[in-house]
Design a protein around this motif. Sequence first.
Motif, mmCIF file in Angstrom:
data_model
loop_
_atom_site.group_PDB
_atom_site.id
_atom_site.type_symbol
_atom_site.label_atom_id
_atom_site.label_comp_id
_atom_site.label_asym_id
_atom_site.label_seq_id
_atom_site.Cartn_x
_atom_site.Cartn_y
_atom_site.Cartn_z
ATOM 1 N N LEU A 497 0.826 -1.207 0.000
ATOM 2 C CA LEU A 497 0.000 0.000 0.000
ATOM 3 C C LEU A 497 0.860 1.257 0.000
ATOM 4 O O LEU A 497 0.554 2.253 0.672
ATOM 5 N N ASP A 498 1.953 1.192 -0.768
ATOM 6 C CA ASP A 498 2.840 2.344 -0.919
ATOM 7 C C ASP A 498 2.594 3.088 -2.225
ATOM 8 O O ASP A 498 3.116 4.201 -2.412
ATOM 9 N N SER A 505 -3.759 -0.906 -6.093
ATOM 10 C CA SER A 505 -2.450 -1.039 -5.464
ATOM 11 C C SER A 505 -1.949 -2.457 -5.674
ATOM 12 O O SER A 505 -2.678 -3.429 -5.417
ATOM 13 N N ILE A 522 -3.952 6.229 -2.124
ATOM 14 C CA ILE A 522 -2.687 5.881 -1.486
ATOM 15 C C ILE A 522 -1.940 7.175 -1.200
ATOM 16 O O ILE A 522 -1.655 7.965 -2.109
ATOM 17 N N ARG A 524 1.437 9.055 -0.145
ATOM 18 C CA ARG A 524 2.886 8.874 -0.113
ATOM 19 C C ARG A 524 3.520 10.089 0.529
ATOM 20 O O ARG A 524 3.112 11.235 0.273
ATOM 21 N N PRO A 543 3.365 7.978 6.973
ATOM 22 C CA PRO A 543 2.969 6.586 6.688
ATOM 23 C C PRO A 543 3.217 5.713 7.910
ATOM 24 O O PRO A 543 4.152 5.941 8.681
ATOM 25 N N HIS A 549 0.533 4.734 2.686
ATOM 26 C CA HIS A 549 -0.524 3.893 3.253
ATOM 27 C C HIS A 549 -1.841 4.233 2.557
ATOM 28 O O HIS A 549 -1.963 5.223 1.823
ATOM 29 N N ASP A 639 -1.145 4.156 15.997
ATOM 30 C CA ASP A 639 -0.920 3.042 15.079
ATOM 31 C C ASP A 639 -1.081 1.724 15.820
ATOM 32 O O ASP A 639 -0.508 1.535 16.907
ATOM 33 N N ASP A 697 -2.385 -0.090 6.409
ATOM 34 C CA ASP A 697 -1.082 -0.310 5.772
ATOM 35 C C ASP A 697 -0.652 -1.764 5.954
ATOM 36 O O ASP A 697 -1.109 -2.466 6.870
ATOM 37 N N GLU A 698 0.242 -2.223 5.063
ATOM 38 C CA GLU A 698 0.897 -3.529 5.157
ATOM 39 C C GLU A 698 -0.101 -4.667 5.369
ATOM 40 O O GLU A 698 -0.148 -5.302 6.432
#
Length: 721
Positions: A497-498, A505, A522, A524, A543, A549, A639, A697-698
Motif C-alpha cells: 500500500l505504498d 495497489s 494511497i 505517499r 505513513p 498507506h 498506530d 497499511d501492510e
Amino acid sequence: MTGCYAPARNRTARWIAGPRGGDPLKPPVRHALVRGAIAVTLASSAVAFTPWTAAAAENRPPSQPASADLTTGSAACASGADPTYVRRQPTLSAVLSDPDGNRVSAQFEVSWTDEAGDPQVRTVETTAKSSGSSFSWTVPSEVPAFTDVSWRVRANDGTVWGPWSSDGEGRSCAFVYDDVAPAEPSVSSPEYPEYSEDDEWHDGVGTYGTFTVDSTSDDTVSYLYSFQDGGSGTVRPAEPGGPVVLTYLPQSSGIPRLTVKAIDRAGNASAPSEYLFRVREGRTPVAAWKLADAAGAGEAAAGAGGRPATAGDGVEFGAEGPARTAVTGAAGFDGTDGAYLTSGAPAADPAGAFTVSAWVRPDSLAEDLAAVSQDGGADVAAFGLGTDDGAWSFTVGDSVVRGGVPESGEWAQLTGVHDPVAGTARLYVNGRPVGTAENVTPPSTSGALQIGRSQGAASRNWHGALADVRVWDRVVVAPEAATHAKRGTASKGYWALDEATGGSSPERDGGLPLTLGGDARIYRADDSCDPGSDPDCGSAPYPIVGDGHLVLDGDGDFAAADGPVVDTGDSFSLSAHVRIDSAAQDRPMTVLSLPGEDGSVAVVRYSGASQQWQVTLTDSDGERTTLTADDSWASPDYDHHLSLVYDDAADEILLYADGTVSARASYRPGWTARTGIEVGRSRVDGGWGEYLQGVVDELHVHAGVLSPHQVTSLQLGMTDV
C-alpha cells in the motif's frame, strides 16, 4: 478484714526455674495458701452462710488440657518415644477451658536433663483469657539442641489450678531441637553418568534414566529434587538416611542439571547437590514409510527399518501430501478389503516403549477406520491408530484413548505413545495432547505391522489418504510430537500500500491487486515539503510503514481483491496495520472482512461503543460469534497492528492486537469458501457498511497459522515471515 482474699486474675507472664521434681511455684503458692487459710477462717466465723461461700464451694477447677489441643510448633503433641523434631525453638500451644466459663491463664513447663545429668525445669505463666482460648509460649533459647525435651501445661481460673496435661491418662509432649543440616547427598546414574566424569553423549530424548540419591546422614527422611527441563518433587527413603531412585525422561537434548537436597527430621535442608549429565537427540524411527512412492508402484519403500510394505489392490500411490509440510506425497486407499500395506513383520515391541505416527486424511467417516496397526494375538490388534466412535483414537491392548474430531477430506497428524514406565497410552492430534489412558496393560504377543487396516473380523480398511508413517522404539515427548505435526505458512498476498496505478495497489508477487473504491487513495510521504524550514508547508501525516498507506474517509471508501485470496477451508491468517481517525471514534468501523454469499464470513472491526477491537464470525446457519480484545485499547490516532488467525486443526480463532493474543475461542465455522478480501468495509443488512475512517497499511494474507513470533515480526514491519 471484712472480706476474703482472692488471687489476682490478670497475672503478668513470668517463668521460674527450679529443680525437677519440686513445685516450681512453691514460694508463691505457700504464701497464697497462708492468705487463703486466713480468709477461710474469717469466712467461717463471720459469714458462714453468705452467698459468696456457696459460690466458692461450687467453683470447679479448670479442665485438663486435651492432648489433641496441644501442638509443638505446627506438629501435634508427640510422645517421648517418637518426639517431634524442630529446627528452631518451637512455640508451644494449648487450648484451655474452664467448666464454669471463668477466664483462665496458662502455665507451661518444659523439662530436660542437661549434660551433667541434672534435671532442668523452666516454667512460665501467661495472662488470663476467655475460656476456650488458645495460649502459646516460645521455648527459651537456653533449651539445648539434640536433647529430649518434654513439656506440659495446666490452667488456673484465678482461684484454683486445674490438672496438668500429663496427669492421669494424659501425657507430656516431647520434642528435640535440631539445628544442624544433613550432609549434601550423592547422585549417580548408570544411563546418564555425571558430566565431569564422562564426556560421552548418552541416549537420549524419550529414553528413561534412573538416578540414585543417597545420604551419609542417618537422619535424612526425604530428598527434594528438581530436573532443569521439567520434573520436581519430594521422595522419601524406606529408612532414614537410605537411598532413593529417581526416574527421569529427558525432554530435550543438551546438558540438563539435577539439583537435590537432603531434608532431615527437623526440616533442615542440606546444601544442594548438582548433577549435570549429557543427553543426545532421541533415537530415530526403527521403521518408516513415507508413502510418497511413484504412481503405479506395488510397494512402499522403507524409509527406516529396511522392510518395504507390500500394497494391496486398493492402494494407489501418487496422491498429494498435506500442504505446507515436508511430506511430499501420499498413498490413496479406497476403503475396500485390498486397501492396505503390510511389512510382514513387527515394527515395535508393544510391551515396551513405542510411538507410532502418521499423517491421515479420511475421505469417509461412515465407519471406524484403521490408519496404522500391528497384529496381536487372539484376533485382536496389539496397537492401533485411527478413528473410533467419531473420534481419533489410539489403542494399546484393551486400552483406548479418544480425542479430537476427524473431518472428511482434511489432513491431521496423529501420534500415539505407549509409556510402560508411566503405564500410559497418550494420543496427540496435530501436535496437541487430546487424551491419556492410565494403567495400560500391553499385549504379550505381536505380529506384522499393517498400514490402512486392523486385525479382526472388521478390518476397518482406510478410505482416504495416508502419508509419512513412522514407528519408534521409545517415547516421543510432547515437544517432538508438536514438531512432527508442524505445518508452515505460505504468503497468499502482500500489499505494501505504498503506491497505486490505474486505481489499484499492486500485490508484491504479481497476484491480485487491491482495487480502490470511492475516494480511497494511497498517500505517499513528500520529502520535498519540510515543515521545519517552510512554515507554509504544514504538518503532513506520516505513513505507518514504508513510503505510504491507504487513506479511507469513512464515506464509501474501500479497497478490495475480488478473486479468491483466502481459503477458509484450511488455516489462514490476516494481518494489517491500522490507525483510526479520532473524528469517527464513536461509530463501528470495519478494518478487514472476508465476503460471503449472504454476508461477511469474518470481520475484523472497531467497536465505537467500547473502543475495542473485535472479530465477528458468521457460520453457515447465519449464527454470529463475536470475540472482543478486552485487554487491548483501540486508541484513535495511534498506530495499531491486528492479526486474525484461524487454526483449522485446532478449531480455534485468535485475535492478536499489537502483537499479543487478546481474544481466542474454540470455533468450528461450518463454512468453506475461497473468497476475496475487503479493506475498510463489510456486509451489513444485505449491503455494504461500517466504512472505515482512517488509514490501513501492510496487508498480509497467509495460508496457515502464524506463530506469535511471526505476528511480532509483521508488527515490526518485516515482510518475509
